[in-house]
Design a protein around this motif. Structure first.
Motif, short mmCIF file in Angstrom:
data_model
loop_
_atom_site.label_atom_id
_atom_site.label_comp_id
_atom_site.label_asym_id
_atom_site.label_seq_id
_atom_site.Cartn_x
_atom_site.Cartn_y
_atom_site.Cartn_z
N TYR A 159 45.90 111.03 48.30
CA TYR A 159 47.20 111.43 48.94
C TYR A 159 46.69 112.29 50.20
O TYR A 159 45.79 112.76 50.19
N PRO A 161 48.62 113.44 54.33
CA PRO A 161 49.84 113.22 55.30
C PRO A 161 50.23 111.64 55.25
O PRO A 161 49.59 110.77 55.57
N ASN A 164 52.24 110.85 49.87
CA ASN A 164 52.57 112.06 49.06
C ASN A 164 54.06 112.06 48.42
O ASN A 164 54.81 111.32 48.72
N PHE A 166 56.26 114.35 48.88
CA PHE A 166 57.25 114.63 49.71
C PHE A 166 57.89 113.31 50.10
O PHE A 166 59.34 113.20 50.24
N ARG A 167 57.15 112.41 50.58
CA ARG A 167 57.67 111.21 51.09
C ARG A 167 58.32 110.36 50.04
O ARG A 167 59.46 109.65 50.15
N ARG A 188 42.97 115.02 48.17
CA ARG A 188 43.50 115.00 49.44
C ARG A 188 42.33 114.23 50.48
O ARG A 188 41.13 114.37 50.40
N ALA A 225 56.46 119.54 44.32
CA ALA A 225 57.05 118.86 45.41
C ALA A 225 58.43 118.94 45.84
O ALA A 225 58.97 119.51 46.76
N LEU A 279 50.23 120.69 48.25
CA LEU A 279 51.49 120.54 48.46
C LEU A 279 51.90 121.56 49.42
O LEU A 279 52.80 121.40 50.38
N LEU A 282 50.55 121.07 52.74
CA LEU A 282 51.48 119.88 53.64
C LEU A 282 52.84 120.26 54.07
O LEU A 282 53.38 119.80 55.10
N TRP A 283 53.55 121.29 52.98
CA TRP A 283 55.06 121.36 53.58
C TRP A 283 54.78 122.45 54.70
O TRP A 283 55.84 122.28 55.46
N ASN A 287 53.65 118.09 58.32
CA ASN A 287 52.88 116.75 58.71
C ASN A 287 52.99 115.81 57.25
O ASN A 287 52.25 114.79 57.50
N TRP A 288 53.57 115.98 56.49
CA TRP A 288 53.84 115.01 55.20
C TRP A 288 54.38 113.80 55.45
O TRP A 288 54.18 112.94 54.85
#
Length: 290
Positions: A159, A161, A164, A166-167, A188, A225, A279, A282-283, A287-288
């Motif tokens: 996983y 950007p 993940n 979030f998406r 990652r 997430a 996570l 990323l948050w 850029n998630w």
């Protein structure tokens, strides 16, 4: 250093980005003209490769390749460079100094949640994992015969950007499937790239698990997430009653904790050692979405 990445997808593109500052050239193959255009924008020389036909342009790239990353899944026909009738790798890539083969922790099969490492006997469950075992053996045998370092990178769930939790939550596709005792490792995509660079710079071959420190239940990752997004997580769904594709269900048939101690002991420092830290980064970076 002239790098060739066979299969410059999610992981291959991250590797290309990592190696671009070091290399004289980085070439990546794809099956799609659209993806080829994206590679070119990033500074990678794109080539179309259908996994079968070695075009004159690809043969030319192979002839100057010093560092190879093979990221194409073998399929039933086997690894695209190891199939009967293909020219010998030594003839195709006379300048080759190092090769890396991207495999999967799926080769270990199911271990009932126990820890596994690179010395654990392989008991692949799915056809795709059995194909990987065969391809791994071919690449390692090639390295031994040619006297070259060949690294097999066994990757866990990838996983980063654009790919993940979030998406998944934002798109309404996230689910919290609960199977008691089930854990998965993750990695990652930036650590796949970093580990590849690490192995190249040290000329290391052999088998390495490229995976995070903390195997965890998948529903916990979804919940984390959601917490960072400030939203309610989706409801828990018992695994037994969940509607899943055969491939998705097969993943839950393998339960193990994968150790990364060998790679750590070699000196690699993971950028994202666990899903919570990853996570959060990323948050915070925003850029998630890719």
């Amino acid at each position: 250093m002239h790098v060739l990445i066979l299969g410059a997808g999610f992981s291959g593109t991250a590797i290309a980005k990592e190696l671009l500052p070091l290399a004289d050239s980085v070439t990546g193959t794809t099956r799609s003209e659209t993806k080829a255009a994206r590679l070119a924008v990033q500074g990678v020389t794109p080539l179309i490769f259908d996994g079968e036909t070695l075009s004159p342009a690809l043969l030319e790239a192979m002839a100057r390749t010093t560092h190879l990353i093979q990221s194409i899944a073998p399929g039933r026909a086997g690894d695209p460079l190891m199939r009967p009738g293909q020219p010998a790798l030594e003839a195709l890539m006379p300048e080759l100094a190092w090769a890396g083969y991207l495999s999967t922790v799926g080769v270990y099969g199911d271990h009932g949640g126990a820890w596994v490492d690179e010395e654990t006997p392989l008991h692949p469950v799915s056809d795709r994992s059995r194909e990987r075992v065969e391809a791994e053996a071919q690449w390692l045998a090639f390295g031994e015969a040619a006297g070259l370092p060949v690294a097999v990178l066994r990757l866990s769930g990838i996983y980063g950007p654009g790919r993940n939790g979030f998406r998944n939550l934002a798109e309404g596709t996230a689910r919290r499937l609960v199977k008691p005792g089930q854990v998965f490792n993750r990695i990652r995509v930036e650590d796949i790239a970093g580990a590849t660079r690490f192995l190249i710079e040290r000329g290391l071959g052999g088998i390495y698990n490229v995976t995070d420190d903390e195997p965890a239940p998948p529903q916990d990752v979804v919940a984390e997430a959601a917490r960072l997004m400030g939203i309610d997580p989706p409801p828990e769904i018992p695994f037994e009653t969940a509607t899943l594709t055969p491939m998705a269900r097969s993943f839950y048939g393998e339960n193990k904790r994968v150790s990364n101690a060998k790679l750590r002991d070699a000196g690699y420092a993971f950028l994202y050692p666990n899903y919570r830290q990853s996570l959060a980064a990323l948050w915070e970076a925003g850029n998630w979405g890719g």
